[in-house]
Write an enzyme that holds these catalytic residues in place. Structure first.
Site, PDB file in Angstrom:
ATOM      1  N   HIS A 144      40.967  28.854 -42.978  1.00  0.00           N
ATOM      2  CA  HIS A 144      40.519  27.883 -41.973  1.00  0.00           C
ATOM      3  C   HIS A 144      39.244  27.166 -42.371  1.00  0.00           C
ATOM      4  O   HIS A 144      39.012  26.023 -41.987  1.00  0.00           O
ATOM      5  CB  HIS A 144      40.249  28.578 -40.636  1.00  0.00           C
ATOM      6  CG  HIS A 144      41.423  28.555 -39.730  1.00  0.00           C
ATOM      7  ND1 HIS A 144      42.031  27.391 -39.345  1.00  0.00           N
ATOM      8  CD2 HIS A 144      42.106  29.544 -39.111  1.00  0.00           C
ATOM      9  CE1 HIS A 144      43.045  27.669 -38.528  1.00  0.00           C
ATOM     10  NE2 HIS A 144      43.126  28.971 -38.384  1.00  0.00           N
ATOM     11  N   HIS A 180      15.092  28.958   7.617  1.00  0.00           N
ATOM     12  CA  HIS A 180      16.280  29.807   7.507  1.00  0.00           C
ATOM     13  C   HIS A 180      16.384  30.702   8.752  1.00  0.00           C
ATOM     14  O   HIS A 180      17.444  30.814   9.377  1.00  0.00           O
ATOM     15  CB  HIS A 180      16.196  30.715   6.274  1.00  0.00           C
ATOM     16  CG  HIS A 180      16.534  30.049   4.972  1.00  0.00           C
ATOM     17  ND1 HIS A 180      15.760  29.072   4.419  1.00  0.00           N
ATOM     18  CD2 HIS A 180      17.571  30.244   4.099  1.00  0.00           C
ATOM     19  CE1 HIS A 180      16.297  28.678   3.261  1.00  0.00           C
ATOM     20  NE2 HIS A 180      17.393  29.380   3.046  1.00  0.00           N
ATOM     21  N   ASP A 232      48.623  31.997 -32.833  1.00  0.00           N
ATOM     22  CA  ASP A 232      48.016  30.688 -33.057  1.00  0.00           C
ATOM     23  C   ASP A 232      48.910  29.567 -32.530  1.00  0.00           C
ATOM     24  O   ASP A 232      48.426  28.497 -32.161  1.00  0.00           O
ATOM     25  CB  ASP A 232      47.776  30.455 -34.552  1.00  0.00           C
ATOM     26  CG  ASP A 232      46.613  31.284 -35.072  1.00  0.00           C
ATOM     27  OD1 ASP A 232      45.787  31.713 -34.257  1.00  0.00           O
ATOM     28  OD2 ASP A 232      46.548  31.494 -36.296  1.00  0.00           O
ATOM     29  N   GLU A 274      36.899  37.860 -32.948  1.00  0.00           N
ATOM     30  CA  GLU A 274      37.732  36.860 -32.260  1.00  0.00           C
ATOM     31  C   GLU A 274      39.195  37.321 -32.246  1.00  0.00           C
ATOM     32  O   GLU A 274      39.836  37.337 -31.215  1.00  0.00           O
ATOM     33  CB  GLU A 274      37.594  35.522 -33.009  1.00  0.00           C
ATOM     34  CG  GLU A 274      38.381  34.398 -32.400  1.00  0.00           C
ATOM     35  CD  GLU A 274      38.397  33.172 -33.306  1.00  0.00           C
ATOM     36  OE1 GLU A 274      38.014  33.296 -34.492  1.00  0.00           O
ATOM     37  OE2 GLU A 274      38.802  32.093 -32.821  1.00  0.00           O
ATOM     38  N   HIS A 275      39.702  37.669 -33.426  1.00  0.00           N
ATOM     39  CA  HIS A 275      41.075  38.165 -33.546  1.00  0.00           C
ATOM     40  C   HIS A 275      41.035  39.603 -34.056  1.00  0.00           C
ATOM     41  O   HIS A 275      40.371  39.881 -35.054  1.00  0.00           O
ATOM     42  CB  HIS A 275      41.865  37.343 -34.566  1.00  0.00           C
ATOM     43  CG  HIS A 275      41.909  35.880 -34.271  1.00  0.00           C
ATOM     44  ND1 HIS A 275      41.080  34.969 -34.894  1.00  0.00           N
ATOM     45  CD2 HIS A 275      42.662  35.160 -33.410  1.00  0.00           C
ATOM     46  CE1 HIS A 275      41.336  33.754 -34.446  1.00  0.00           C
ATOM     47  NE2 HIS A 275      42.292  33.827 -33.536  1.00  0.00           N
ATOM     48  N   GLN A 321      43.185  33.688 -41.883  1.00  0.00           N
ATOM     49  CA  GLN A 321      41.919  33.342 -41.243  1.00  0.00           C
ATOM     50  C   GLN A 321      40.989  32.681 -42.247  1.00  0.00           C
ATOM     51  O   GLN A 321      40.338  31.686 -41.962  1.00  0.00           O
ATOM     52  CB  GLN A 321      41.256  34.592 -40.655  1.00  0.00           C
ATOM     53  CG  GLN A 321      40.410  34.323 -39.454  1.00  0.00           C
ATOM     54  CD  GLN A 321      41.107  33.407 -38.473  1.00  0.00           C
ATOM     55  OE1 GLN A 321      40.548  32.410 -38.101  1.00  0.00           O
ATOM     56  NE2 GLN A 321      42.324  33.713 -38.064  1.00  0.00           N
TER      57      GLN A 321
END
Lengths: 426, 426
Positions: A260, A417, A358, A324-325, A257
């Site tokens: 990245h 209405h 991934d 996230e993960h 991770q």
């Protein structure tokens, strides 16, 4: 040095809270620049695209669209084993997403009212794929495949080619996924072109895919005029490990991770102080082995090792981080998963590194970052569809429920209405 | 006078295209004012809320939160038949939305990879309910009920009380729907308070509900930091009618949308020129009968009557308009529905006026406006939930698919990703 916290420390709660709240997203204000680019593309169309591409991508593009010949030539530039790997990924991702196709509903209730919903695909979708260093074929697959599974009839991809460089893997992934048109344009100008259309690029209804600060800001500014997927920030992983986990494996998980992005985040939670120490050492060894500049900075600035007295403390910490993960390198990942509320995607057990997900596990790798798993989900087939509800009253049903509707309309001060109901009640 | 178009006219295509593209959304730039309000609430919390409420709502609020006593007193201020109507609406809307609870998925594929997803509710949700003229109990039900059906554990409502005025129907609807906390604050300041929290109002994860330009801009600016529902513009209805439709009913249908807003839009498509003329006349008569200022302006400025040679032409026109509400006052609405791709919600047949759906048909009345039905859907239970995917590889499955993942990671220039796989392949 990564942050080290222990839940045994007296000030743990406060330090953990500070850690959770610390933002990693850069606050660069590109909004004025992006407004200008959007206005330019909206007004001058292709001419603006050519000029902005020359300026930002330092390349003189003569035609925006990739030809069929260029796309099919890409396939031949890829080694056979790599091609096979990409094909396996496409096949597995497709199979998983087919299972996400949502069901329609059509039923008559006790009052005699028929009601339900019908799903249909969005007609025209654009996917943005970054160029340069972060030009990934997996991005193409993870955005294009759910769109095509949903039934999108026209799928357009834009990707910049900085310095004229084209990644053949990205083109081949697009053709594998069924992308219909590919354009060599990036940045905020690509998002504007997809939104308003130009002579060359017909506009789309929705845009998905990651991008830099300019792309993200363009999406934010045009949100509502065009559909967009989500705000994406830098990536993160939270690894929970018990004493049986392998420090060398964990180190690779954390760095996968961290590599990245300089502002990516990798966090380890463990109940075993010895494992924590051995993993920290293994991370340093791996950083040396890989000579990984980006990962080294991310780990030093944003990495963290949190030692807890018992893994029973983990679920609350996980939910606060809403990662996230979430990798559960523990003996009973299922039991832990049952106690977790907020996470984008979970990787269960010692033998499921995030990297599998991934590329080719099946589930989408486009996931909510920066604690957004508290309120949002990863990309799915439904993101490329919309739901039309319907209502159908029999005369009897209308007679039964109409008066209450008219009463409510009057109470809300909406006489027309009410009239639309009372006139039918006759 | 509303626009009159006939598909028999030589310039129909061009005029219809212009009509489709004409925006009704006001371009008032409130972004600077809203940024200021957000910064103020973020910094000063409750103090800013009190001050802004004094300024914008012309009322001196001493406590932000409604007490239990105030909320239960509201019930007694409502006439019994109106209370019963609201209760019927709550019950029917709840029953419909229960049917929307999404299913989890958990399966092992041929390679031995277990993958799936699990839905869970968002923890804390805020709903915004406008005050003053557009303070509607139906808004409360349509936002709060799906949230509670989803399982939201803390549901917070904010609503301004301009001039100190409180709508008891709104409070009672909130208690019927299970809202947990109600605060008398509105505008961009309410959205900021829900996003960042103050001493009194604990922050939420997601905000839904309609609002004025300030509320909409605040939601746009905070989108991503907090979950938001959608960008909502002025409302619209498209009525498709055949010769058997009743012009007086159609007139009420058209005006029931026009009365919402000076920039609302009501459109009639019919294959019968005589019906078109009689409906136009009936609209004018109803406008006089109702003395409806807002509806008159909306109908004159944005209304349209489109005559087609055959209803076969209707689906293409409907899709181009992608209306929020589509009323099919025709003999075979089901056949027409099957040919339509873009609409927020469909009202089938002569006896299903939109007003039924606004209150108690069952489906949500929060729908995509301004042609956004091309890419988005009405509010649903899933908007108050998020999906966590998961992946679980057996040793055999990992051995089978791992090498391809490592190959792809290397090709993408992500060595730590590759390492996390190869170390486990051993």
């Amino acid at each position: 040095m990564p942050l080290e916290l222990s839940s045994a420390d007296a000030d743990f709660a406060a330090r953990f809270a500070t850690f959770v709240e610390a933002g990693r997203e850069t606050a660069t204000d590109v909004s004025a620049a992006v407004s200008g680019i959007i206005a330019d593309v909206r007004q001058r169309g292709d001419a603006a695209l050519f000029e902005l591409t020359r300026r930002f991508d330092r390349t003189d593009v003569t035609t925006l669209r990739f030809t069929e010949a260029e796309i099919s030539a890409a396939k031949d530039q890829i080694e056979p084993d790599l091609r096979a790997a990409l094909e396996l990924a496409a096949e597995r991702v497709r199979a998983f997403h087919v299972g996400q196709l949502p069901a329609d509903h059509d039923a008559v209730d006790a009052a005699g009212v028929r009601a339900g919903w019908r799903w249909s695909a969005i007609d025209d979708v654009g996917i943005y794929v970054p160029g340069g260093l972060a030009s990934y074929p997996s991005t193409v697959l993870m955005n294009a495949i759910p769109a095509k599974v949903a039934g999108v009839r026209r799928l357009v991809m834009t990707t910049p080619t900085p310095g004229g460089e084209v990644n053949p893997l990205v083109l081949y992934a697009a053709s594998l996924a069924g992308v219909d048109e590919i354009y060599r344009v990036g940045g905020a100008q690509a998002i504007a072109a997809l939104t308003f259309g130009t002579d060359t690029i017909r506009r789309v209804d929705k845009i998905t895919g990651p991008g830099n600060a300019y792309v993200a800001e363009a999406k934010r500014q045009l949100f509502g005029r065009v559909g967009i997927d989500m705000v994406a920030g830098p990536s993160e992983i939270l690894v929970v490990a018990d004493s049986a986990a392998n420090p060398d494996w964990l180190a690779a998980d954390l760095l996968s991770q961290a590599e990245h992005d300089r502002v990516a985040q990798a966090i380890l939670i463990t109940d075993n102080a010895d494992l924590a120490a051995r993993t920290a050492k293994a991370v340093n060894a791996a950083l040396d082995e890989l000579d990984a500049d980006v990962a080294r900075e991310s780990w030093a600035r944003f990495g963290a090792i949190i030692t807890v007295g018992s893994l029973d403390e983990a679920p609350a910490l996980i939910d606060a981080l809403a990662p996230e993960h979430l990798a559960l390198s523990i003996a009973d990942p299922q039991a832990m998963f049952a106690r977790v509320r907020h996470a984008g995607s979970v990787f269960m057990g010692y033998r499921t590194p995030e990297a599998i997900g991934d590329y080719l596990g099946g589930p989408n790798h486009t996931l909510p970052t920066g604690r957004r798993a508290r309120f949002s989900s990863g990309l799915s087939v439904a993101d490329f569809m919309k739901r039309t509800t319907f209502l159908d009253c029999s005369a009897e049903a209308f007679a039964a429920i109409g008066p209450a509707a008219a009463r409510l309309a009057k109470a809300e001060g909406l006489p027309a209405h009410a009239l639309s109901v009372t006139r039918r009640l006759g």
